[in-house]
Every structure is written in structure tokens, then in C-alpha cells.
Design an enzyme around this catalytic site. Structure first.
Site, PDB file in Angstrom:
ATOM      1  N   SER A 255       0.818  -1.211   0.000  1.00  0.00           N
ATOM      2  CA  SER A 255       0.000   0.000   0.000  1.00  0.00           C
ATOM      3  C   SER A 255       0.851   1.259   0.000  1.00  0.00           C
ATOM      4  CB  SER A 255      -0.910   0.008   1.234  1.00  0.00           C
ATOM      5  OG  SER A 255      -1.545   1.256   1.404  1.00  0.00           O
ATOM      6  N   LYS A 256       0.337   2.285  -0.683  1.00  0.00           N
ATOM      7  CA  LYS A 256       1.021   3.585  -0.690  1.00  0.00           C
ATOM      8  C   LYS A 256       0.994   4.236   0.687  1.00  0.00           C
ATOM      9  CE  LYS A 256      -3.164   5.909  -2.407  1.00  0.00           C
ATOM     10  NZ  LYS A 256      -3.742   6.661  -3.531  1.00  0.00           N
ATOM     11  N   ARG A 257       0.191   3.682   1.590  1.00  0.00           N
ATOM     12  CA  ARG A 257       0.123   4.245   2.946  1.00  0.00           C
ATOM     13  C   ARG A 257       1.320   3.830   3.800  1.00  0.00           C
ATOM     14  NH1 ARG A 257      -5.054   2.557   1.621  1.00  0.00           N
ATOM     15  NH2 ARG A 257      -6.616   4.209   1.484  1.00  0.00           N
ATOM     16  N   GLU A 258       2.120   2.883   3.307  1.00  0.00           N
ATOM     17  CA  GLU A 258       3.249   2.392   4.098  1.00  0.00           C
ATOM     18  C   GLU A 258       4.276   3.483   4.378  1.00  0.00           C
ATOM     19  OE1 GLU A 258       5.048  -1.334   3.013  1.00  0.00           O
ATOM     20  OE2 GLU A 258       3.168  -2.100   2.195  1.00  0.00           O
TER      21      GLU A 258
END
Length: 551
Positions: A255-258
Site C-alpha cells: 500500500s502507498k500508505r506504508e
């Protein structure tokens, strides 16, 4: 005559190009190239609050870095433009009006608060929320009156309820959805912009898209989009292929949220951090920073990157630009991404782009999740660095040096090619830069890794060996790689120790660490004067620190 293959990649520019999006673009591009078809880039920028021009440019830059060029799209043009959805409003309005006039869509006037109340009622009754279709659809006049009263006016598609929706997926086979499970969904928002589920159907039809290859997360959107396609009388449906999920080494979806999550965790572990200064570094307000730390919002990626760089916090590579800045080359990323959820049908792994094009077939996309194995990525990059022609690799290296603003970028092509040759077997461009960076720093800028000093110069005879090397270099002529190697080998023989025990003290003195290009070549490139100056500096530093117990 077979229908010409047309694929598309349609990102919403709310951030940088994530590796998942890059894989989607790559698979669509490969299938178009495999079939001598057309690959379209379409920017789905109807979310006016979240889309940015910076993100749109970055997406296009990242695609081009990968070598994924589009046949139609922004900056290229084509017969089916415009290719930004925000510029196609009149097209969408025409089809919205058609559906309303045919009683296949209807106006709605609920506020967000009223919809929330309906959802809460459904939840209290332990039912899934499904919008209740009115028995009599509002007229155009009713919609205009609602607008004048200041109420939001949206349009919903009346999903046919007469039969199940069957999706024929290239990867997953036949999937049946009950019509009752598909609620009447909004196709036009109160700001007049179309929703994703509506605009993509119109565009796919008008752009003659034949194959829609996208992530598994879009599978639940497909039945609604398919019923819209049929309701609009668009004829033969495109072929759908929903790719498997790519998971990270931690087990969750990549995920780009990492990256923001990693930064948030790091900041919270710094109890004495000055948050006001941190907000200033990021160019955001203290309130915005607090909201980020409380996981209530996430700033744009450049802000995340600036703060992380200031704090020297390493973040996981998630976006294509992250991998570029970490020293990976395009051939590696294309090869690696292609094998996430696809295989060529044989044992090949390291493949050039023309081999991927020749072998690619959507029928070989897999249902099972794929692992984003970073160790495997490094191994791929090591191999591709060996395979890329030297002049092309030089171009990649120069672009990388410019991207990270390295002092190595100041030298000439001949020297860079020499460095590349000396670093054969390197894993990344970052490794090459790291091994050679010390050559382009002033003697005063050299700093020392404490572990290197302790291990190499303070244990055993390392410090005395360094002093001996200094005296021998001072009298040596000429100071070139061949003579330095001969001198160090002779010293090793005299000391009855391995060459490494002799070379490492000199390496630490010249670059401050135990990792560099060939130490013989390093001395030649630095020259006698700089070599002696760095050795003298090291001797002074070690003697001074040792005297006060600094190490």
C-alpha cells in the site's frame, strides 16, 4: 476480421505512481504491444478535491521512465480525446441526459447528513444500506427547483433488477452477482462531475477499449459498470481481467500508505522532536502535522519525503519514483513487475522487454496473490546492471546522480564510466554512488564511521600499518593503481597478513568507511597530495579521540 486490441491505463492523479498502478499500466501496455494494438493513457481527474497537476505530471514521468509510452493520451493526442476526464464534461452530460430521459437514471436531493441517517437506520436494523428507489422519478424541473433551494442534486443509475449480472473474467472465469446486491449508485455528483463508475464506461466505449486489465479491488465495480454499458446500448462488452493482489513482506497488501505510516511511527518514537520546526520543514501548518500524527489525514508525498529526509528516516519504496531514487533501473522494474501475478509459461525470470512482449498473454495471469520480494528485486537489478549496454547505463547513472544531487555528478563521462567499470557486480546505482562519493568530497568533508575506526584502526596493528603506508606513499613515484597495489602486497608479505588487513586501514582513511571502489584505483584518482592529506587527517583524528577516550 479480429477486433483490434485496445487497452488503457486510467489513473486518478491523487499521488505518485504506486507499484500496483505501474503493474496495471505495464500489463495493459504489454498486451497492446503483443497484439500490435493501441495503448491509451487516460487521466481520471474528476475528483477535484484530491487531484493535482503535480501528480499528473509525475505519473507521466514515471511511465516514461519505465519505458511505457502511450499511443493516445495527454501530450500525445489521438482521435478519441480529450484524455483528461475534466475536459469531457459535455460528453458525460449528454449520456446522463439520455439515461434520465429513458427512465434509466433519476435525480436525488438528499444531503450528506440525510444519507448518513439512512445508513445508520440500516445498520440499526442489521441490514446493508441500499438506496431506496423512488416510485416516481423527479423531473428536470424538480432538479432545478432543488438547486435553487440550495439542495445537492445528484443522479443515480437505476440498476436493472430483472436478472443476475454475469461477469466473464479472463482470470477468474464466470462470476455471478445478484442484482439486489447492486444498489442504485450515483453517476453524477452534486458538483456536476461524473463518478468514476460512470465516466470510465463512457470513455471505454468511445475510446473503443477491448480489454480492461486492472486490480482485483475493481471487481465489485464491474457488475455496475457492465449494466451501465448495456443500458446505454454500447454493444459488445470489453473483456475483463482482474489481477491478483500484490502483498508486502509483512503479509498485508502493498500500500502507498506504508511510507506515511513509517514516518508517523518514526516521529512518535522521537519524544524530544520539535514539531513546529518539523511542520515548517514540510511546508504545512502545525495543525496539519498534528492531524497527520493522529492518523486523521495524510499530506502529499513531497511533504512526507521532505520531513523524512530532514529526520534522516528511511522510508520503504512504494512509488516508482522511490525505486528510481534508490538506484534501480527501468529494465529491472519492468521485468520484476511483469512477474507479479504473471509468468511466461517456462522457467525464465530475467527477461528483456522484447522477450516480455513476445511472451505476454493475459491467459497466464494468475489468481493467487504475488509477493513483492525486495531481495529478489535487488537480485534482478544486479543482473540487469550487468546486461545494460555501458553507454545506456552511463545515462541512467547520470540521471540518478542528478536526481539525488550527488557530488559525483560534477565529474566527466570518462570518469563515470571508469567508476561504473570498477563497480561491476553492484546491486544498485546507489551502491555505485556510495562507493565512489568520497572521491568528489573535499578532504575536510570526509567523516568517519565510528565502527570502521574501532574495527580497523584501533584493533590489532591497523593504526601502525596506516602510518607505514603513509611513509611509503610519500616516497613513491608515480602514485598509480599498479604501484599502490604492488606496495600494499609487499607490505602484507612483510607483515605476514592478508592483503585486506593492509588495504582496509588505507580505505578507512580515504573514505571514512570500509566500503569503496578498488583502493588502488582510489589512490590514483585522488592523487598523492589528497591521499596524504586524508591519511594525516585520520591519524590526527584517531590520536585526538583516543587521547580523550572518544572511541
Amino acid at each position: 476480421m479480429p477486433q483490434k486490441v485496445v487497452t488503457r491505463f486510467a489513473p486518478s492523479p491523487t499521488g505518485y505512481l504506486h507499484v500496483g498502478g505501474a503493474r496495471t499500466a505495464l500489463f495493459n501496455w504489454l498486451w497492446a504491444r503483443r497484439n500490435s494494438g493501441t495503448f491509451i493513457l487516460r487521466i481520471e481527474d474528476t475528483d477535484q478535491k484530491r487531484n493535482t497537476l503535480t501528480a499528473t505530471k509525475q505519473v507521466m514521468d514515471d511511465l516514461r521512465w519505465l519505458g511505457i509510452e502511450w499511443d493516445e493520451g495527454p501530450e500525445v493526442g489521438g482521435p478519441n480525446g480529450p484524455y483528461l476526464q475534466s475536459q469531457r464534461m459535455d460528453i458525460y452530460e449528454k449520456y446522463i441526459r439520455q439515461l434520465i430521459d429513458e427512465k434509466k437514471a433519476y435525480y436525488c436531493f438528499e444531503t450528506s447528513q440525510e444519507l448518513d441517517e439512512l445508513r445508520e437506520e440500516a445498520e440499526a436494523d442489521k441490514k446493508g444500506f441500499s438506496y431506496k428507489r423512488p416510485e416516481k422519478f423527479p423531473t428536470h424541473e424538480d432538479a432545478q427547483k432543488a438547486r435553487e433551494e440550495g439542495r445537492p442534486v445528484t443522479v443515480r443509475f437505476a440498476v436493472p433488477q430483472d436478472k443476475p449480472v454475469v461477469v466473464n473474467d479472463v482470470i477468474r472465469g464466470e462470476i455471478t452477482f445478484a442484482p439486489s446486491d447492486i444498489s442504485d449508485f450515483i453517476i453524477q455528483k452534486s458538483d456536476g462531475f461524473p463518478t468514476y463508475n460512470f465516466a470510465c464506461v463512457i470513455d471505454d466505449h468511445l475510446m473503443k477499449v477491448t480489454h480492461i486489465i486492472r486490480g482485483q479491488e475493481h471487481l465489485n465495480n464491474t457488475p455496475g459498470q457492465q449494466t451501465l454499458w448495456i443500458a446505454l446500448g454500447f454493444g459488445e462488452l470489453p473483456k475483463y481481467a482482474h489481477m491478483s493482489v500484490t502483498i508486502s513482506e509483512s503479509g498485508g497488501k502493498l500500500s502507498k500508505r506504508e511510507r506515511p505510516a513509517a514516518l508517523r511511527t518514526a516521529i512518535k518514537a522521537m519524544p524530544d522532536i520539535d514539531l513546529d520546526t518539523l511542520a515548517s520543514v514540510g511546508g504545512i501548518s502545525r495543525q496539519e502535522l498534528d492531524a497527520f500524527l493522529e492518523a486523521k489525514s495524510t499530506p502529499d508525498m513531497p511533504i512526507i519525503n521532505n520531513i523524512a529526509e530532514y529526520l534522516k528516516v528511511p522510508l520503504p519504496e512504494i512509488n516508482i519514483v522511490d525505486f528510481s531514487k534508490s538506484g534501480y533501473i527501468p529494465e529491472t522494474m519492468v521485468n520484476f513487475l511483469a512477474l507479479l501475478g504473471w509468468n511466461p509459461g517456462d522457467s525464465r525470470e530475467i527477461m528483456k522487454i522484447d522477450e516480455l512482449v513476445e511472451a505476454f498473454d493475459v491467459s497466464r495471469l494468475t489468481k493467487s496473490n504475488s509477493l513483492f520480494d525486495r531481495q529478489k528485486l535487488v537480485a534482478f537489478n544486479t543482473e540487469h546492471l550487468k546486461m545494460v549496454p555501458r553507454e545506456k547505463l552511463l545515462g541512467y547513472f547520470k540521471a540518478y546522480l542528478k536526481e539525488i544531487d550527488s557530488p559525483v555528478s560534477k565529474t566527466d563521462d570518462e570518469t563515470l564510466l571508469r567508476i561504473i567499470k570498477l563497480c561491476e557486480g553492484a546491486r544498485t546505482l546507489a551502491d555505485i554512488e556510495r562507493k565512489s562519493r568520497f572521491l568528489f568530497l573535499s578532504n575536510e568533508e570526509i567523516t568517519y564511521e565510528q565502527k570502521a575506526i574501532e574495527k580497523v584502526l584501533l584493533k590489532g596493528d591497523g593504526f601502525n600499518i596506516l602510518k607505514t603506508i603513509r611513509s611509503r606513499i610519500e616516497t613513491q613515484t608515480p602514485v598509480d593503481a599498479q604501484n599502490i597495489e604492488a606496495m600494499l602486497m609487499k607490505l602484507a608479505e612483510e607483515k605476514k597478513i592478508g592483503l585486506g588487513k593492509v588495504a582496509q586501514p588505507l580505505r578507512v582513511a580515504l573514505c571514512g568507511s570500509t566500503i569503496s571502489i578498488s583502493i588502488f584505483e582510489a589512490v590514483e584518482m585522488l592523487g598523492k597530495e589528497n591521499t596524504l592529506a586524508r591519511i594525516d587527517k585520520t591519524i590526527k583524528v584517531v590520536e585526538g579521540k583516543a587521547a580523550i577516550g572518544g572511541f
